[in-house]
Design an enzyme around this catalytic site. Sequence first.
Site: not given
Ligand code: SUG
Length: 444
Positions: A22, A24, A27, A29, A112, A176, A247, A249, A367
């Site tokens: 968790g 980020s 983000n 997910a 990235n 990024e 992002h 993308d 990604c």
């Molecule tokens: O930077 N997730 C990455 C996902 C990157 C996706 N890349 C692109 N969309 N190009 C981020 O948010 C989550 C790691 C964690 O929560 O353990 C993480 O870093």
Amino acid sequence: MSSHAVEANADGLIGPTHSYAGLSPGNLASSLNKGEASSPRAAVLQGIDKMKRLADLGLPQFVLPPHERPSIPFLRSLGFAGTDAQVLERAWKDAPSFAAAACSASPMWAANAATVTPSADSQDGRVHFTPANLVTNLHRSLEHEQTQRALNALFPDASHFAVHPALSPVSHLADEGAANHVRLCADHGSEGVNLFVWGREAFEAWDGPFPARQTREACEAIMRRHTASNVVLARQGRAAIAGGTFHNDVVCVGALDTLFFHELAFEDLEATKAAIRAAAKGFEPKFVEVSAADLPLADAISSYLFNSMLIQIPGEDRLTLICPTETRDNPRSHAVAERIATSNGPIGRVEYVDVRQSMANGGGPACLRLRVVLTDEELAATNAAMRMTDELHARLTMWALRWYREELRPADLADPALLEESRGALDELTSILHLGNDFYPFQR
Ligand code: SUG
């Protein structure tokens, strides 16, 4: 001048500490799956299989090695001392958030890793790379030095390749990488349009609910150092960021003359399209737009329709969209994807790939890969040991089965045995990929 060029992919090999911490904000997910158990073994095998699939389709495919995690040098820089096992133990006790950041396998998301300018678009005729400083998130800010090393290993010839250091790691220059850059062109070898998408300005008081990870000034600096031609700068939609588009993308992908995007992707859609049209030399850009009525932003983000790989399979006229299986599982996204493929537009086919372990952290097929357009001569100057072949696929599969855990819970990240396993895995990998025996900090 135009020469024959192909679009290669370099995917981040998923590391042995792949986990759901968790880390980020913005983000969704990553936040949603915080604390879940992960499977590093399933994750790395999914990534390796995806690479082979692209290689089998006839696109040059490269492997970018994982970084050393947990990063003991980072924890030592915070003043934790003793043996490596003690450093880890003390950090988990006194600074658990920093310890978690030091364990992240986030370098897997190679989109990235860097921004890339092909030689057709640079004034000195070299391919330029700037590793992304990734300053917005602590765990990702640890990546750029090792990324630079990996890019130097893959693109060693300075007469063809210029690997720059990252921009200064400050919020004003938050960068990024290629996740916020799209290149459109008539064919890979001719001059393209470089679309840079930024979320905020360096000195703007940002008040969005989630961070805007890319500044306009970072894009401008990269464009200048890469001597990139034909640049279009576009502001990312504020509503898109607020909805979880960390992002560009996540809501937009482009290839050759086609830009495929959600209507909320850009703050000013019409101006962005007009600027792309004006910058396009020798081709008419094709816009494939998906409305919020057909696909609400929340569905686009949870199903990652746009975080797909848009590729031209050699010998085929129309493009293929390689989506995550989550797109097929979401009825709305699936309907949009199927309609696009049957509508006689520039995208002729949709395929699905299983990258569920990465997806649970917000990382889809797009990604996981860094696109690098290479002329035949440049391709010949890459490190051949890092190129995916049937043989390398078989070797990496055996390697992963030997070293990677079937299951990892967040609490296991503190286990000193995991540090030893990771180092064992990476040490062996340096010989598989011909990286030398001083590639990682622990080897030096
Ligand atoms: O930077 N997730 C990455 C996902 C990157 C996706 N890349 C692109 N969309 N190009 C981020 O948010 C989550 C790691 C964690 O929560 O353990 C993480 O870093």
